[in-house]
Write an enzyme that holds these catalytic residues in place. Structure first.
Site, PDB file in Angstrom:
ATOM      1  N   LEU A   1      42.183 -62.147  26.684  1.00  0.00           N
ATOM      2  CA  LEU A   1      42.934 -62.132  27.929  1.00  0.00           C
ATOM      3  C   LEU A   1      42.637 -63.433  28.663  1.00  0.00           C
ATOM      4  O   LEU A   1      41.529 -63.971  28.554  1.00  0.00           O
ATOM      5  CB  LEU A   1      42.517 -60.945  28.817  1.00  0.00           C
ATOM      6  CG  LEU A   1      42.808 -59.532  28.297  1.00  0.00           C
ATOM      7  CD1 LEU A   1      42.213 -58.501  29.255  1.00  0.00           C
ATOM      8  CD2 LEU A   1      44.309 -59.300  28.139  1.00  0.00           C
ATOM      9  N   ASP A   2      43.602 -63.932  29.430  1.00  0.00           N
ATOM     10  CA  ASP A   2      43.353 -65.107  30.244  1.00  0.00           C
ATOM     11  C   ASP A   2      42.210 -64.832  31.210  1.00  0.00           C
ATOM     12  O   ASP A   2      41.965 -63.684  31.606  1.00  0.00           O
ATOM     13  CB  ASP A   2      44.603 -65.480  31.048  1.00  0.00           C
ATOM     14  CG  ASP A   2      45.759 -65.924  30.168  1.00  0.00           C
ATOM     15  OD1 ASP A   2      45.499 -66.278  29.003  1.00  0.00           O
ATOM     16  OD2 ASP A   2      46.900 -65.905  30.649  1.00  0.00           O
ATOM     17  N   LYS A   3      41.547 -65.893  31.621  1.00  0.00           N
ATOM     18  CA  LYS A   3      40.391 -65.763  32.515  1.00  0.00           C
ATOM     19  C   LYS A   3      40.722 -64.957  33.768  1.00  0.00           C
ATOM     20  O   LYS A   3      39.948 -64.094  34.192  1.00  0.00           O
ATOM     21  CB  LYS A   3      39.887 -67.150  32.898  1.00  0.00           C
ATOM     22  CG  LYS A   3      38.691 -67.136  33.844  1.00  0.00           C
ATOM     23  CD  LYS A   3      38.221 -68.553  34.155  1.00  0.00           C
ATOM     24  CE  LYS A   3      37.054 -68.537  35.123  1.00  0.00           C
ATOM     25  NZ  LYS A   3      36.570 -69.920  35.428  1.00  0.00           N
TER      26      LYS A   3
END
Length: 362
Positions: free
Chosen positions: A145-147
């Site tokens: 997942l993106d940060k």
């Protein structure tokens, strides 16, 4: 005499994983920087074709790598991961919302990267030692997942499970549903965004954009759960492909950037009136087959800032799970053609059976 190139046939347990993951698994002393250099200079080939570190491989394919480098006289000692503190161990275990013999599902908080990188020292991958417990090997990431995206993140507990889950993600049989707050309100309540995506030139691959000519096919579906007039909407999103930043780019492309996503929405992505400036994109649910049979189907609670924003906009959280998106994408033109060919084949087969039946004698 120069050393010959190395060739490896991809095993079934490695089906669906990325090139860099294969190298990390089988060439433990080879750094990601080295793998990236090999790919950049064309020294990694898959069935004869150039590939990048993030490209996925399939069982039976032949991976060609450059010759093994001779050991240096003064090799640098292998850097060991520092032991986790008690607080880090507790933090990692608090993220666990599902646990079984093959997997964990974590509820990743916003602001925590999935993997390390330049100037990124705190990340999920670095905390996985806390989740080894009685298993022989360290848990393994199988997607990311993106940060700044929160929510359900699947982690495999064995090499076998990692190979199984990686194949599920690469084949898109794993299903993910996201919640998001977007700026404005889509005029179509339930729609599909079908826009090809590509890396935006000049950004070093850090940003994506819509590229009608050279982009990779990318499809997402959205459903409006509630709307706050024309100011904002709460939507449910489902990616049918897995491109980098896909949901973020698609929603911005149709004029409704995700609240807090300044990277793709610019200043217009931020709302006033006490609404948090954090990203409002959350992996609400993940559903995937389990390697031992059955399936994993887990829902992740939204983070505090998302819940507070829902309340400020007058949205009622229980409404989000009342009408979930379908788990199957709408058939594409290619899907319909394939189905038509399959049906025609069955018809021809049945007719041949009828003709043989009429030609038999008692």
């Amino acid at each position: 005499m120069s050393e010959p190139v190395r060739q490896f046939t991809v095993a079934l347990d490695d089906d669906g994983i990325r090139v860099d993951r294969w190298c990390k698994r089988h060439l433990a002393d080879t750094s990601f920087t080295t793998v990236a250099k090999w790919a950049r200079t064309g020294q990694i080939r898959l069935d004869g074709a150039r590939v990048g570190p993030g490209d996925r491989i399939a069982a039976g394919q032949v991976l060609r790598l450059p010759p093994e480098e001779a050991p240096r006289d003064d090799p640098k000692p292998k850097r060991e991961r520092p032991p986790l503190s008690e607080d880090e161990m507790a933090f990692a275990r608090e993220m666990v919302i599902h646990q079984d013999t093959g997997a964990f599902v974590l509820n990743k908080p916003p602001g925590l990267a999935t993997q390390g990188g330049t100037k990124t020292t705190q990340h999920v991958d670095g905390l996985l030692d806390a989740l080894q417990f009685e298993a022989e090997g360290r848990p393994k990431l199988v997607h990311r997942l993106d940060k700044d995206t929160s929510g359900a993140l699947l982690v495999a507990r064995s090499v076998r499970a990692a190979a199984f889950f990686s194949k599920a993600f690469s084949s898109r049989s794993a299903k993910k549903v996201y919640w998001a707050l977007v700026v404005g309100a889509p005029s179509i309540e339930d729609g599909t965004v079908d826009l090809p995506l590509n890396k935006q030139p000049g950004t070093g691959g850090e940003k994506m954009h819509v590229d009608e000519e050279g982009g990779m096919p990318s499809r997402s579906r959205y459903r409006v759960i509630e709307r706050a007039g024309n100011r904002a909407a709460w939507v449910e999103l489902q990616p049918f492909t897995g491109r980098t930043h896909q949901l973020r780019v698609h929603m911005a492309a149709i004029g409704h950037p995700i609240v807090g996503d300044g990277k793709y929405g610019g200043p217009a992505a931020f709302l006033t009136g006490g609404i948090s400036r954090k990203m409002h994109l959350h992996a609400r649910r993940i559903r995937v087959d389990h390697p031992d049979g059955g399936e994993i189907d887990v829902t992740a609670e939204i983070p505090t800032h998302f819940r507070e924003s829902l309340a400020l906009l007058g949205f009622e959280e229980p409404l989000g799970d009342m009408m979930p998106l379908d788990t199957k994408p709408e058939p594409t033109r290619e899907d319909r053609k394939a189905a038509g060919r399959a049906h025609a084949k069955q018809v021809r087969k049945a007719r041949r059976g009828e003709r043989r039946g009429r030609g038999t004698r008692e």
